[in-house]
Design an enzyme around this catalytic site. Structure first.
Site, PDB file in Angstrom:
ATOM      1  CG  ASP A 248       2.849   0.177   7.791  1.00  0.00           C
ATOM      2  OD1 ASP A 248       2.324  -0.311   6.779  1.00  0.00           O
ATOM      3  OD2 ASP A 248       2.211   0.441   8.820  1.00  0.00           O
TER       4      ASP A 248
ATOM      5  CG  HIS B 162       0.946   2.315  12.725  1.00  0.00           C
ATOM      6  ND1 HIS B 162      -0.281   1.846  13.111  1.00  0.00           N
ATOM      7  CD2 HIS B 162       1.131   1.846  11.468  1.00  0.00           C
ATOM      8  CE1 HIS B 162      -0.798   1.113  12.135  1.00  0.00           C
ATOM      9  NE2 HIS B 162       0.048   1.093  11.123  1.00  0.00           N
TER      10      HIS B 162
ATOM     11  CD  GLU C 204      -3.159  -1.581   5.716  1.00  0.00           C
ATOM     12  OE1 GLU C 204      -3.338  -2.601   6.388  1.00  0.00           O
ATOM     13  OE2 GLU C 204      -2.538  -0.595   6.151  1.00  0.00           O
ATOM     14  CD  GLU C 205      -1.007   2.251   7.696  1.00  0.00           C
ATOM     15  OE1 GLU C 205      -1.705   1.706   8.551  1.00  0.00           O
ATOM     16  OE2 GLU C 205       0.169   1.913   7.481  1.00  0.00           O
TER      17      GLU C 205
ATOM     18  CG  ASP D 185       1.119  -3.882   4.815  1.00  0.00           C
ATOM     19  OD1 ASP D 185       1.978  -3.099   5.255  1.00  0.00           O
ATOM     20  OD2 ASP D 185      -0.106  -3.752   5.044  1.00  0.00           O
TER      21      ASP D 185
ATOM     22  CG  HIS E 292      -0.429   0.042   2.530  1.00  0.00           C
ATOM     23  ND1 HIS E 292      -0.067   1.215   3.155  1.00  0.00           N
ATOM     24  CD2 HIS E 292      -0.160  -0.947   3.419  1.00  0.00           C
ATOM     25  CE1 HIS E 292       0.386   0.943   4.372  1.00  0.00           C
ATOM     26  NE2 HIS E 292       0.347  -0.364   4.560  1.00  0.00           N
TER      27      HIS E 292
END
Lengths: 455, 455
Positions: free
Chosen positions: B289, B422, B323-324, B351, B277
């Site tokens: 990520d 994140h 996606e997040e 991912d 993504h």
């Protein structure tokens, strides 16, 4: 990345083939839980690297490191801790080396003297640089080398998946490069660092002079500067470089292996050795090389003691005195073991970095290897699956050769090792706590099984 | 560490079981050599992360990232590149959040609002904090929560070796925590970050409000600050915290999947999808990520093209739009594939970080899994040995469920992932070039074998 639906399947237990296997699986899981939840190795490493730092054999820092090792083994719960004296080399770098391209705009190169290298004359050396790709190229250019500086621009081969093969391939330029150049009258050598890092750190490591030829100064340069120098030479074949190094080899001095034991309950006079080397290069914190091997070995003893896992044989944790510019600690350890006619069952080393484990290299008979392979389902949940290679273990290699002791070395994932190996970037911050702990778990599990079932 | 005697055994070739196997081994080795020697993925990632940075769906950075993706797929040699439009959520953080312990000495906490979280009132919220260990503890304390701030201090379980299990276990506090607290009258929540990092970075990620209860502001704090807050509350149960967040959810906006194809030579209307993504959290560079998943997928196409490996089926590289804080890109991709009645053979995602590969999670029939396992000796030399798990693939999960397409996800070593996941520390510098490349090799090899032999 989100995985709300991720199922909580499997928490590391392996299916029990039989009751014995199941009991071992449970014991190893207890060790793993203890190390992952309460492990001390990472904090031990922080103290070793951050309060002592680089610790070349013979240095005052190494004396501090020996005291740290003694105390840390005591705190871990060793039954006995002692020093084993040995003579170690005493090489000192002196004032920081200077290497620069001479010209209208003089350009400093990120360089470092090789270990055991001699110094340049006090005023330094200024000479034209001849670049060679490899030893064949050196031979082809041998008539041009008199009074020049030789630049070995041999590239670390990126296509080996296991990076130790790239190292094994390239390291001869560091080891033999200076003398091979000196035999044709070169005044000094510059080598491309043994790395495929994406930075410009220079990587040191020992060179080995051939007594037939003059000893000449040798330095390594970072990869970006190696490329820069190569481009300069291509643009101007008369490119000159200034090198000044300030190294000295002083008389051998006293060092110590630091040894902690957990006494065996059934065969106290049979030994299993586990260790790493306490010394490191002076310019690095020696975190992965080999602080991690030391703290992992101590952590195994701590964990056994904490959980009441009483080995049948005596477990000996050895922090070897000198690996980087000699192997005098290991030499002494094997010598004493031989003199005392000690029975050693197995010797394990961790000296390939504190990265996530992949398996072990094992130098032993096929029957012994097959015995270890029969336990692989017990080790796999912690990341170890590869047991097929010979090799490894510079320090335990001495006892392997002197007494025929089967030996092994932890095989961590090798991708990041040569980014930092022997470079100033080998610092605590580049060690990951969980990777370090998983390496300890696989080592502790292997030793537990060998102690329990023999080899 | 020195290994002068290291033998140059084995350079990654596997013993050939038969001629076919041998031919595949040689092709995969060519792909590996190309990627390890001339790979572009690391430089692609540098541009994505360093010139664009964080790119949440709906942001101007995400528009730039789409253009980057289009151009990079063209440069990699795709036969066709196109955008696939979809609507995406548009949540914005606003001014940086402030979270502090109120008192004589007010203490700032390293905090970050959760994705999709609402803002506090403009003047912030000041209230007493009630710490809960878990949801059971919340239930036990439900009568004390009215007008308070709930602090979920649930610890990331260190004993799972595969860290995604720890995440799967802890993430419910981020997802359901705010609404569960709101139902008992809490004004806001603070959660302990989903991590076992050794630093104090806060980790964001989406929360999911239950429409039955008021939406309350939610933030995560770094681990050191979580411990600090817990100690403060223990010392003074009346401890108050001030929270001010400034988030807004704007109307949905337009985003795009970016798709590049290599047209199949035999079955052009059969598809194999590979992707990651393109969006990331706003506060991170989105390196692991999921910049790495995007550049790995593009690199596979580049390598096939460069080496003339012509797939039989059409290879589709998909950079998913969102996606997040949703999965709207993947939803659209599956919807269009279904509408067009496309035949998809396999869908692969990366991912879980650009770390050194361990294997693949595979969601498919036993027969299909066994077929893949029969190729394991071809993948093992590059580090992939683990093919046993279901799971993975949030984005490819949509096509898996909608069309029954067998799916897989790269399983990299997971030890470092939740250190940076994140968090602002998910930056380019935390990606290792060789680890990234090895992941690409294992993915490229798996796709090559599936394209050649079917599933």
């Amino acid at each position: 990345m989100k995985k709300y639906l991720l199922l909580l399947l499997g928490c590391g237990f392996v299916p029990a083939a039989n009751a014995q296997h199941n009991e071992d699986s449970i014991t190893i899981r207890k060790m793993a839980n203890e190390i992952l939840s309460n492990g001390n190795a990472y904090e031990d490493l922080r103290i070793l690297t951050k309060t002592i730092g680089g610790r070349l054999a013979g240095s005052p820092q190494m004396v501090k490191a020996e005291h740290w090792g003694f105390k840390t083994l005591e705190n871990a719960g060793a039954d006995t801790v002692y020093y084993q004296e040995c003579m170690v080399p005493h090489w000192v770098r002196g004032e920081k080396e200077v290497v620069k391209i001479v010209g209208a705009k003089s350009l400093n190169l990120n360089a470092i003297a090789l270990g055991k290298s001699v110094a340049t004359p006090a005023k330094g050396i200024t000479a034209q640089v001849i670049e060679v790709k490899d030893f064949d190229d050196l031979e082809a250019k041998k008539d041009q080398l008199k009074g020049k500086i030789v630049f070995y621009n041999y590239h670390f081969n990126p296509t080996f998946v296991k990076t130790f093969y790239s190292y094994g391939d390239a390291v001869r330029y560091r080891g033999q490069g200076p003398s091979k150049a000196a035999q044709y009258g070169a005044l000094a050598v510059i080598i491309r660092s043994m790395s495929h890092a994406t930075d410009n750190q220079p990587h040191t490591g020992s060179t080995n002079y051939d007594s037939k030829y003059p000893k000449i100064a040798a330095v390594a340069v970072g990869l970006e500067d190696a490329d820069l120098l190569s481009k300069q030479i291509a643009a101007n074949p008369g490119t000159k470089v200034f090198i000044k190094t300030n190294c000295q080899t002083l008389p051998d001095t006293i060092g110590h292996n630091v040894i902690g034991e957990l006494r065996g309950s059934v065969y106290p006079d049979e030994y299993i050795t586990v260790g790493g080397h306490l010394d490191s290069w002076d310019v690095a914190e020696g975190a992965h090389d080999d602080g991690t091997g030391c703290v992992q070995s101590i952590e195994i003893l701590r964990t056994y003691k904490k959980l009441g896992i009483q080995p049948k044989r005596t477990l000996r944790v050895v922090l070897f005195a000198n690996e980087e510019n000699g192997a005098r600690g290991a030499e002494k350890y094997a010598e004493v073991a031989k003199e005392n006619n000690e029975k050693h069952v197995f010797a394990l080393e961790s000296d390939a970095g504190g990265f996530t484990p992949r398996g072990f290299t094992l130098s032993m008979s096929t029957a012994q290897r097959n015995k270890i392979k029969s336990w692989s389902s017990l080790l796999m949940p912690y990341g170890a699956y590869d047991f097929d290679e010979e090799g490894g273990g510079v320090d335990v290699g001495f006892i392997h050769r002197a007494l025929g002791v089967p030996m092994g070395e932890l095989s961590p994932d090798s991708q990041r090792y040569f980014d930092i190996h022997h470079a100033p970037s080998d610092v605590f911050e580049n060690v990951n706590k969980r990777e370090l702990n998983l390496g300890t778990i696989t080592m502790g599990a292997l030793l537990y099984l060998i102690d329990k079932y023999g080899l």
